[in-house]
Design an enzyme around this catalytic site. Structure first.
Site, PDB file in Angstrom:
ATOM      1  N   GLU A 467       0.792  -1.222   0.000  1.00  0.00           N
ATOM      2  CA  GLU A 467       0.000   0.000   0.000  1.00  0.00           C
ATOM      3  C   GLU A 467       0.831   1.281   0.000  1.00  0.00           C
ATOM      4  O   GLU A 467       0.338   2.324   0.402  1.00  0.00           O
ATOM      5  CB  GLU A 467      -0.976  -0.013   1.187  1.00  0.00           C
ATOM      6  CG  GLU A 467      -1.942  -1.207   1.130  1.00  0.00           C
ATOM      7  CD  GLU A 467      -2.998  -1.221   2.226  1.00  0.00           C
ATOM      8  OE1 GLU A 467      -2.876  -0.454   3.185  1.00  0.00           O
ATOM      9  OE2 GLU A 467      -3.957  -2.018   2.094  1.00  0.00           O
ATOM     10  N   GLU A 559      -6.106  -8.849   0.009  1.00  0.00           N
ATOM     11  CA  GLU A 559      -6.453  -8.389   1.363  1.00  0.00           C
ATOM     12  C   GLU A 559      -7.926  -8.080   1.448  1.00  0.00           C
ATOM     13  O   GLU A 559      -8.469  -7.371   0.593  1.00  0.00           O
ATOM     14  CB  GLU A 559      -5.714  -7.092   1.717  1.00  0.00           C
ATOM     15  CG  GLU A 559      -4.391  -7.262   2.363  1.00  0.00           C
ATOM     16  CD  GLU A 559      -3.879  -5.948   2.934  1.00  0.00           C
ATOM     17  OE1 GLU A 559      -4.700  -5.057   3.266  1.00  0.00           O
ATOM     18  OE2 GLU A 559      -2.656  -5.810   3.024  1.00  0.00           O
TER      19      GLU A 559
HETATM   20  C1  BMA Z   1      -4.248  -3.386   5.456  1.00  0.00           C
HETATM   21  C2  BMA Z   1      -2.908  -3.900   5.767  1.00  0.00           C
HETATM   22  C3  BMA Z   1      -2.450  -3.490   7.115  1.00  0.00           C
HETATM   23  C4  BMA Z   1      -3.570  -3.265   8.055  1.00  0.00           C
HETATM   24  C5  BMA Z   1      -4.852  -3.901   7.602  1.00  0.00           C
HETATM   25  C6  BMA Z   1      -6.012  -3.654   8.512  1.00  0.00           C
HETATM   26  O1  BMA Z   1      -4.556  -2.789   4.341  1.00  0.00           O
HETATM   27  O2  BMA Z   1      -2.004  -3.708   4.770  1.00  0.00           O
HETATM   28  O3  BMA Z   1      -1.594  -2.405   7.066  1.00  0.00           O
HETATM   29  O4  BMA Z   1      -3.219  -3.695   9.298  1.00  0.00           O
HETATM   30  O5  BMA Z   1      -5.180  -3.430   6.376  1.00  0.00           O
HETATM   31  O6  BMA Z   1      -6.382  -2.304   8.557  1.00  0.00           O
END
Ligand code: BMA
Length: 888
Positions: A467, A559
């Protein structure tokens, strides 16, 4: 080569007050302070807040070591530390001989001239990381912003230190320091192998392994290099090395060098050999040897085949007069063809792994460090986390960019267990400088890490960062002046990281960032779903309902996540009895996402009746987390091949807290992890609601098409059958397919008193067993389904809070199988949903949880207790949570 292992007890001095205590290396400062009884448990209560001073102090690590006369006079004698965290100087006998400021680089320091025969003293001074970062910030020509969290240490992005040590939205701020993985004095005369990087090519069944060797020689010389490849399944290669040489530690350090006297490898284990003679200049150079191998056994990701590993021993020996002992390096390699197929297609840009010609649906989670305290990242902890991943049918983990390049042990375990690794470079949720000094540190770091890790068959892809591209849009400074920060980003990401990866590991994919739509594409991959990898956080961060997962069709979702609270047992470990309320100060301290508790509770009001107490709230938070992630994964798996990967956020926890993890801090399984074992099963049946329609979808990641009978029923909560459908179906190989569909509003019966239940019985099973087993095992059989050979799925027809759930009156019977192993038979008078067995007073692992218990269909679950117990003790400790119990 001679090696003096310096791991063990050192002294640790706080420089400001000269106080001294021991520290065990490899290990970290906070763990040492805890062991000496000077600080309270950093994970208990709000103690972390009282420990912020540790990262503002300078610390001195010291010990003596003995050298005999011959060793002290060696022309090449080094101090080697795999990981020094972070801002450090090294002195020997009072003289500073090196400085280091990057925990992602190996430190090797020449000791010649600094040591004497007899007793010597080595000191490693670790400076305050917080002060170092603040002083770097003061020298910046313009701000370089970074994301902060509730307890944070400033300017962590200016240090090459594990970023999450400065606090994260799931982790404490514990700015510890120390020396990790391995620490030693080594001596060697003559040329040595620094790294070995195998590259594979195949023609039919004939493979060639071309091993690039990074060599170091003190003087120009002629060397013989040999390579021996042994089938690890039968090889005795390792046992030929004397234990004193500490091969395990050598392999850990990834330098892997050891004495070469022992080359008496039994001939029958060797599958290929090669020998070459080279002229080497003084200093560093690269040469290669090639091995031809016919029809080796292949390495496959978990679930697709075996993880065949071969041991490769490489030796270099100076030829002619003056030749000393040789030098050997051992690495394991695996034969596999792996590509990331990221190509333009009719939708956008595909993204999937192809291994040995099979297109792999990547199923897994995101990996963060195993513990906030490095001393606790033991092999046993790593192995237990990775075993749990594989047990949940995962085949892929993403080593997230806010942690560390993991230890050699971690990658070896992934090789052995068949876990494909998406490897981020260690940059996360921040912008980074691009001055010459920073870039040259990163250049050295990435060149070391790529060379160190390149040989692992599990390593599937290099990614620039987490990110960090998207972060350019997050901060006021970078929004005002994006060009400046895009240039900085590009210099670091493509100019240094991408360049080094492409040069040193050209056969692996370099992926610019996560998320990313692909090279040179700077799109918002949090909301746009057709290209590359997506981070989909609208459910959670934006508070959207679970159904919003069905609005996107990611090509590869790297993610997405939903938080839950840990179990009551974990909470009891950090919160005193008077704090066991989710909005108490201690519970809020262990919730690092500013909106975390509101989002959890808001979701409860959206879908569920309010839980009746603290324990019920913890339980229900895990139910909804499992429901959220199941909704996403089942929908995205159903889109195969359009979507080819789901890695949820996050596998484990670095401390006991509310978080997105599916494994608690102690490694025990939350409901999500049990659910993951079901929704990631190679053969899986899902009920999905989309656009007013309910679909039964069969998912098959195996290469065998499966025929079977699907039975869909509307069941009353008392188990009465309201309606049913039956179909003969086929689930094609490597595919997902819709087996049945119906308009939701057309289904008969009262949605508040009934639910949809589907069962799929494979044709071969049907033929063999006209009568099912009386009491099938839950979770123990294939996919944890009711019937070990069949698949099942269920769903409510409306929000669970609207359902009139009866009291299921669950009956249990505990039988003792051995000292700590039990079987538990559960039966119910009416349907019980999301059943979770808990043995709060003793702890242990249940073979299944989160299932539905139907009347007349008792199930057996296994329980491995922590410690020896009687059946009666288990019976007394056993609590059975289920949805209706959460509000009664
Ligand atoms: C993301 C990750 C982390 C974070 C998670 C939860 O996008 O890359 O940096 O802990 O979300 O917010």
């Amino acid at each position: 080569m001679v090696r003096i292992d310096l791991s063990g007890i050192w002294s640790l001095t706080r420089v400001s007050d000269a106080s001294v205590r021991p520290i065990v290396l490899p290990g970290d400062i906070i763990s040492a302070l805890l062991a000496s009884g000077e600080i309270p448990d950093p994970y208990s209560g709000t103690n972390e807040l009282e420990l912020q001073w540790v990262g503002r102090e300078d610390w001195l690590l010291a010990r003596d070591f003995e050298l005999d006369r011959a060793m002290a006079a060696m022309p090449e004698l080094f101090f080697e530390a795999e990981v020094i965290d972070t801002v450090a100087t090294v002195s020997v006998n009072g003289r500073q001989i090196a400085a280091s400021r990057n925990m992602f680089r190996r430190l090797r320091v020449d000791l010649c001239g600094a040591v004497v025969p007899g007793r010597n003293r080595i000191e490693v001074r670790i400076g305050s990381p917080e002060k170092a970062a603040v002083s770097k910030a003061a020298a910046l020509p313009y701000p370089v912003p970074y994301s902060t969290y509730p307890v944070s240490s400033p300017h962590r992005n200016l240090l090459r230190k594990e970023q999450c040590m400065s606090g994260w939205d799931w982790g404490p701020c514990l700015m510890t320091g120390g020396i990790y993985d391995s620490v030693a004095i080594v001596s060697h005369t003559g040329p040595r192998i620094e790294y070995a990087r195998p590259r594979f090519s195949r023609s039919g069944t004939s493979w060639t392994v071309r091993v690039e060797l990074d060599l170091y020689a003190t003087h120009a010389c002629s060397v013989g290099i040999s390579a021996l490849l042994a089938d690890r399944a039968t090889a005795t290669l390792r046992e030929t090395v004397p234990p004193a040489a500490g091969l395990a530690a050598q392999r850990e350090s990834a330098i892997g060098a050891t004495a070469t006297e022992n080359t008496d490898v039994p001939a029958d284990t060797i599958v290929a050999t090669a020998t070459e003679v080279f002229e080497l200049p003084a200093g560093l150079s690269t040469r290669h040897v090639a091995l031809a191998v016919e029809a080796p056994r292949l390495w496959w990701p978990a679930g697709y085949g075996n993880q065949a590993l071969y041991g490769l021993r490489l030796t270099v020996q100076e030829t002619g007069a003056g030749a000393g002992t040789g030098y050997a390096l051992d690495i394991d390699i695996g034969f596999r063809e792996l590509e990331m197929v990221a190509e333009e297609d009719s939708i956008g840009r595909s993204m999937y792994f192809r291994v040995n010609g099979r297109d792999i649906f990547a199923k897994g989670a995101n990996w963060i460090p195993a513990d906030a305290l490095p001393s606790r990242r033991t092999r046993a902890r790593l192995e237990s986390l990775l075993d749990s991943a594989v047990a949940a049918n995962m085949n892929c983990l993403r080593v997230w960019g806010g942690g560390r390049y993991e230890s050699g042990e971690f990658y070896r375990l992934c090789d052995e267990k068949g876990i494909l690794l998406w490897q981020d470079c260690m940059f996360s949720c921040a912008l980074y400088p691009s001055d010459a000094d920073f870039l040259s540190e990163v250049d050295a770091e990435i060149r070391h890490q790529v060379r160190r890790l390149q040989h692992h068959p599990s390593l599937a892809l290099w990614c620039g960062n987490n990110e960090a591209l998207g972060a350019i849009g997050w901060y006021e400074e970078s929004r005002k002046n994006p060009e400046r920060y895009y240039i900085d980003y590009d210099r670091l990401n493509e100019g240094v990281l991408g360049k080094a990866v492409r040069e040193l590991d050209p056969d692996r994919t370099w992926w610019p960032s996560s998320p990313s739509a692909g090279p040179e594409d700077f799109s918002d991959n949090w909301h746009v779903d057709g290209r590359g990898d997506m981070h989909y956080w609208s459910v959670w961060h934006e508070g959207k309902p679970f159904s919003a997962y069905l609005d996107v069709k990611p090509r590869f979702c790297s993610e997405f996540g939903f938080q839950s609270f840990p179990s009551a047992r974990t909470v009891a470990g950090f919160a005193p009895a008077d704090q066991r309320n989710v909005t108490s100060p201690v519970m809020e301290h262990h919730q690092r996402h500013p909106k975390g508790n509101s989002l959890i509770l808001d979701t409860m009001t959206r879908y569920f009746r309010m839980p009746s107490g603290f324990a019920a709230t913890l339980y229900l938070s895990q139910v909804q987390q499992a429901m959220a992630i199941r909704t996403a994964v089942e929908w995205w798996r159903s889109l195969r091949p359009e979507c080819m990967g789901t890695l949820y956020w996050q596998l484990g926890d670095v401390w006991p807290a509310a978080s997105w993890s599916s494994l608690e801090y102690d490694g025990s399984w939350k409901l999500l992890h049990y659910e993951a074992r079901r929704f990631y099963a190679p053969l899986h049946l899902a009920l999905i609601e989309k656009g007013g329609e309910i679909r039964a979808v069969g998912m098959n990641d195996t290469k065998i098409p499966r025929a079977g009978r699907l039975q869909v029923r509307i069941l009353g909560f008392d188990d009465s059958t309201v309606a049913q459908w039956q179909e003969e179906t086929e689930i094609p190989a490597d595919a997902s397919t819709c087996l049945w569909r119906a308009r939701k509003e057309a289904l008969p019966g009262d949605p508040t008193r009934s639910f949809v239940h589907a069962e799929w019985i494979p044709a071969e099973y049907d033929e063999r067993n006209t009568l099912g087993p009386d009491c099938p095992a839950s979770g123990g059989g294939k996919d944890g389904q009711e019937n070990p050979e069949s698949l099942s799925a269920w769903m409510f027809r409306t929000e669970p809070k609207r359902c009139n759930l009866p009291d299921p009156a669950i009956f249990r019977e505990v039988s003792r199988l051995s000292d700590n192993s039990f079987s538990i038979r559960l039966s119910a008078e009416s349907c019980a949903f999301h059943v979770q067995p808990v043995a709060a007073t003793m702890g242990g692992h249940f073979s299944d949880a989160g299932f539905v218990l139907l009347p007349g269909k008792p199930i057996l679950i296994g329980f491995e207790a922590n410690g020896v117990h009687t059946a009666q003790e288990v019976e007394e400790s056993l609590e059975l949570w289920h949805l209706a119990a959460s509000y009664r």
